[in-house]
Design an enzyme around this catalytic site. Structure first.
Site, mmCIF file in Angstrom:
data_model
loop_
_atom_site.group_PDB
_atom_site.id
_atom_site.type_symbol
_atom_site.label_atom_id
_atom_site.label_comp_id
_atom_site.label_asym_id
_atom_site.label_seq_id
_atom_site.Cartn_x
_atom_site.Cartn_y
_atom_site.Cartn_z
ATOM 1 C CE1 TYR A 99 -3.924 1.529 -0.674
ATOM 2 C CE2 TYR A 99 -3.437 2.844 1.266
ATOM 3 C CZ TYR A 99 -4.169 2.624 0.111
ATOM 4 O OH TYR A 99 -5.144 3.510 -0.249
ATOM 5 N NE ARG A 152 -8.111 12.616 -3.950
ATOM 6 C CZ ARG A 152 -8.035 12.688 -2.625
ATOM 7 N NH1 ARG A 152 -7.826 13.818 -2.049
ATOM 8 N NH2 ARG A 152 -8.189 11.601 -1.875
ATOM 9 C CE LYS A 170 -8.080 2.378 1.474
ATOM 10 N NZ LYS A 170 -8.016 3.800 1.352
ATOM 11 C CD GLU A 241 -9.141 4.134 -1.986
ATOM 12 O OE1 GLU A 241 -9.983 3.882 -1.102
ATOM 13 O OE2 GLU A 241 -8.040 4.659 -1.747
ATOM 14 C CG ASP A 242 -7.312 7.405 -3.996
ATOM 15 O OD1 ASP A 242 -7.675 7.981 -2.949
ATOM 16 O OD2 ASP A 242 -6.221 6.847 -4.107
ATOM 17 C CG ASP A 264 -10.468 4.574 3.686
ATOM 18 O OD1 ASP A 264 -10.871 4.466 4.855
ATOM 19 O OD2 ASP A 264 -9.268 4.597 3.385
ATOM 20 C CG ASP A 265 -9.916 8.874 -0.384
ATOM 21 O OD1 ASP A 265 -8.919 8.248 -0.055
ATOM 22 O OD2 ASP A 265 -10.472 8.743 -1.489
ATOM 23 C CG ASN A 404 -0.204 10.731 4.384
ATOM 24 O OD1 ASN A 404 0.466 10.668 5.382
ATOM 25 N ND2 ASN A 404 -1.456 10.306 4.313
HETATM 26 P P1 NAD Z 1 -7.518 17.865 -0.702
HETATM 27 O O1 NAD Z 1 -6.734 18.207 -1.905
HETATM 28 O O2 NAD Z 1 -8.945 17.493 -0.837
HETATM 29 O O3 NAD Z 1 -7.438 19.055 0.360
HETATM 30 C C1 NAD Z 1 -6.319 19.843 0.660
HETATM 31 C C2 NAD Z 1 -6.837 21.168 1.139
HETATM 32 O O4 NAD Z 1 -5.777 21.992 1.614
HETATM 33 C C3 NAD Z 1 -7.530 21.937 0.031
HETATM 34 O O5 NAD Z 1 -8.756 22.413 0.516
HETATM 35 C C4 NAD Z 1 -6.568 23.072 -0.240
HETATM 36 O O6 NAD Z 1 -7.254 24.210 -0.678
HETATM 37 C C5 NAD Z 1 -5.971 23.304 1.120
HETATM 38 N N1 NAD Z 1 -4.713 24.050 1.061
HETATM 39 C C6 NAD Z 1 -3.827 24.116 0.057
HETATM 40 N N2 NAD Z 1 -2.852 24.991 0.363
HETATM 41 C C7 NAD Z 1 -3.115 25.464 1.580
HETATM 42 C C8 NAD Z 1 -2.476 26.410 2.422
HETATM 43 N N3 NAD Z 1 -1.370 27.015 2.063
HETATM 44 N N4 NAD Z 1 -3.034 26.667 3.600
HETATM 45 C C9 NAD Z 1 -4.165 26.059 3.986
HETATM 46 N N5 NAD Z 1 -4.812 25.162 3.230
HETATM 47 C C10 NAD Z 1 -4.298 24.869 2.030
HETATM 48 O O7 NAD Z 1 -6.755 16.686 -0.015
HETATM 49 P P2 NAD Z 1 -7.296 15.754 1.155
HETATM 50 O O8 NAD Z 1 -7.835 14.482 0.614
HETATM 51 O O9 NAD Z 1 -8.153 16.545 2.048
HETATM 52 O O10 NAD Z 1 -5.940 15.375 1.864
HETATM 53 C C11 NAD Z 1 -5.180 16.373 2.507
HETATM 54 C C12 NAD Z 1 -3.965 15.719 3.122
HETATM 55 O O11 NAD Z 1 -4.374 14.813 4.125
HETATM 56 C C13 NAD Z 1 -3.129 14.932 2.117
HETATM 57 O O12 NAD Z 1 -1.765 15.186 2.311
HETATM 58 C C14 NAD Z 1 -3.419 13.519 2.473
HETATM 59 O O13 NAD Z 1 -2.310 12.684 2.243
HETATM 60 C C15 NAD Z 1 -3.704 13.608 3.944
HETATM 61 N N6 NAD Z 1 -4.526 12.497 4.381
HETATM 62 C C16 NAD Z 1 -4.112 11.807 5.473
HETATM 63 C C17 NAD Z 1 -4.821 10.718 5.876
HETATM 64 C C18 NAD Z 1 -4.371 9.993 7.100
HETATM 65 O O14 NAD Z 1 -3.464 10.411 7.737
HETATM 66 N N7 NAD Z 1 -4.989 8.934 7.463
HETATM 67 C C19 NAD Z 1 -5.921 10.300 5.165
HETATM 68 C C20 NAD Z 1 -6.343 11.038 4.042
HETATM 69 C C21 NAD Z 1 -5.629 12.137 3.672
#
Ligand code: NAD
Length: 548
Positions: A99, A152, A170, A241-242, A264-265, A404
């Site tokens: 993964y 995505r 997954k 997913e994604d 899941d996201d 991440n």
């Molecule tokens: P996304 O693209 O949907 O959201 C990211 C958000 O951050 C957007 O709304 C964007 O406008 C905002 N952003 C961008 N630049 C910014 C800044 N300078 N200041 C403030 N906000 C800003 O992505 P997502 O699916 O919401 O994922 C976000 C992060 O969370 C990713 O890095 C992902 O890897 C991580 N994530 C972690 C887990 C986990 O830890 N289990 C699970 C899912 C996602």
């Protein structure tokens, strides 16, 4: 005599080529005799332990992670029982290979490393015939589908048909972490094209060469798939997913009440983050309702987490308005407040009547949150000043840097502990190594979705849930936090050790099934002991005797 259940068992080469039935060199002398295998295998009969040793020897000689991925994928294609034995016994080492993050590389190289197909590829050109395609799948009892359109993939953007690596990976975790039988798992790629010009021009790209289908045509295509899947496998759980944000929110809203499905996201991430928060509250000895949470990033993950926190606060007695008033967002343009123009739909419910703050630090100073959660994809945004301010405001500031991969994390574990003088309660999206501060060793916990989605799947499948409700996710989060040991908390780890994941998944599954039974959305009668029932549903990677 061949066991009754094995009357339809293939023999000879067909048996060796069925990865769910194949035992390779572990077929016994009687099986070789009875099942037409004599001469098709070298004479020495091996135990599973000996086979595992051979796999590990080969695996550990590989030079790159991608080669390790290919090695494991090939094993999965030959002998799934052995693949899961190896994976489950070496989960810490191999989860990052099957993964994230290595599966991401595999998706990017998909057309180039392709050996054998796994799962179903349904391209837009097949619209109108999806039910027929689903009927081509040889296994009859499909219980979990992970479906993507590849738009995505992780943080890598549009991977087109190569995104199939993600449902495959997954589902491997559904089996390895929760014990859902691999025979019941089906990865699906809905190939509606790609915007990735690199793939469109790559002669080895495996998907259809066209730009993405959008709008009503896309929705109709997904609907045809969802309805056909439900028709053929009425008890199936479908995990989105994604998908890109522009589709993911709508797909979930459209389908979650009609078909047992989740994303899941959004929801898995939310549950694992809420579990981290529940664990943190075990340390601070405060209640959820006493928290004020400030998010950096208002995308799928952030909004999903906030929605679930709100739902858990409501469970604990807050009104919806009271609960929402405790969750705040800073996005790329500053604090999300009512006076801002053009806020997208999903941010509106968290746009409070409050003066605008232009950046995260000023928002922290103004709002005085008890917890900050980074889901922004922007590294180093939890800087020294932010963390010091949080430490001034709180005895034990809760700091979750969830973006991440590691390179995008809002801060490192070491930064969180150092700048808060060892008082931060920290969790991250990507793994950080243990660190020592003022003589104490901290083992930061990784809020990995794999702690939650397999158990949720197990629970939903075991009780034939008709829908996956918000309460199932919040109860899953509570069950996960309950499984964190005091010794974990003492070393700063908000999640249990991965080595306990199968047991932890059974508890999560039981919590999910309990909700289904109590809320009247289960498809079976409630058993006397839900936990024991869920455990009894867990598949184990053990060879069966085909000949008795
Ligand atoms: P996304 O693209 O949907 O959201 C990211 C958000 O951050 C957007 O709304 C964007 O406008 C905002 N952003 C961008 N630049 C910014 C800044 N300078 N200041 C403030 N906000 C800003 O992505 P997502 O699916 O919401 O994922 C976000 C992060 O969370 C990713 O890095 C992902 O890897 C991580 N994530 C972690 C887990 C986990 O830890 N289990 C699970 C899912 C996602």
């Amino acid at each position: 005599m061949i066991e009754k259940v094995e009357n339809s068992l293939p023999t000879g080469t067909a048996l060796l080529q069925d990865p769910l039935l194949n035992k390779g060199t572990a077929f016994s002398a009687e099986e070789r005799e009875t099942l037409g295998l004599k001469g098709l295998l070298p004479p020495k009969i091996f135990t599973m332990e000996e086979q595992v040793a051979r796999v590990l020897e080969n695996y550990r000689q590989k030079k790159t992670d991608l080669e390790r991925y290919i090695h494991l994928a090939s094993l999965q294609d030959r002998n799934e029982t052995l693949f899961y034995r190896v994976l489950m016994d070496n989960l810490d080492e191999m989860m990052p290979i099957v993964y994230t993050p290595v599966v991401g590389q595999a998706c990017q190289q998909f057309g180039h490393i392709f050996r054998r197909p796994r799962g179903l590829y349904i391209s837009y050109k097949e619209r109108g015939n999806i039910a027929e395609i689903l009927k081509n799948w040889p296994r009859k009892d499909v219980r979990v589908i992970v479906v993507t359109d590849g738009e995505r993939i992780l943080g890598l953007g549009d991977q087109g048909a190569g995104g199939m690596g993600i449902p495959v990976g997954k589902l491997s975790l559904y089996t390895a972490c929760a014990g859902i039988s691999p025979a019941q798992c089906l990865p699906v790629m809905l190939d509606v094209g790609t915007e990735n010009e690199g793939y469109l021009g790559d002669p080895l790209y495996l998907g259809i060469r066209q730009h993405r289908v959008r709008g009503q045509e896309f929705d109709d295509f997904v609907a045809e798939f969802m309805n056909a899947a439900k028709e053929i496998w009425p008890d199936v759980l479908i995990q989105f997913e994604d998908f890109a944000n522009s589709n993911a929110f709508r797909l979930l809203e459209n389908w979650r009440d009609k078909i047992c499905s989740f994303n899941d996201d959004m929801q898995g991430t939310a549950a694992v983050s809420l579990a981290g928060l529940f664990s943190a509250l075990r340390v601070t000895k405060k209640s959820l309702g006493e928290q004020k949470i400030l998010f950096l990033g208002a995308g799928e993950a952030g909004i999903g987490i906030a929605d679930l926190i709100v739902s858990a606060m409501v469970d604990e007695g807050d009104t919806l308005e009271e609960a929402r008033a405790k969750c705040w967002f800073v996005d790329s343009k500053g604090l999300v407040v009512k006076s801002r123009d053009n806020l997208v739909e999903h941010k509106l419910r968290f746009a409070h009547d409050y003066p605008f703050e232009p950046d995260f630090l000023s928002a922290v100073k103004s709002l005085k949150p008890t917890a900050i959660i980074g889901v922004s994809t922007i590294p180093k945004t939890f800087n020294q000043e932010v963390i010091q301010t949080m430490a001034e405001l709180n005895e034990r500031p809760i700091i979750f840097a969830l973006s991440n991969p590691t390179s995008k994390s809002e801060c490192s574990a070491e930064e969180a502990y150092t700048w808060s003088d060892g008082r931060a309660i920290f969790a991250s999206g990507s793994p950080f190594p243990p660190c020592v501060f003022k003589g104490q060793t901290y083992v930061p916990g990784q809020g990995n979705n794999a702690y939650v989605f397999p158990g949720i799947g197990l629970g939903a499948v075991a009780c034939k849930a008709k829908t996956v409700t918000d309460r199932m996710f919040s109860q899953a989060a509570r069950a996960l936090a309950d499984q964190v040991l005091e010794s974990d908390l003492e070393m700063g780890r908000m999640y249990p050790a991965l080595s306990r994941i199968r047991e932890v998944s059974a508890y999560i599954g039981a919590a999910v099934a309990e909700v289904a039974f109590n809320d009247g959305v289960a498809g079976i009668e409630k058993p006397a002991n839900v936990l024991e029932f869920v455990r009894s549903q867990q598949w184990a990677p053990e060879y069966r005797n085909y000949v008795k």
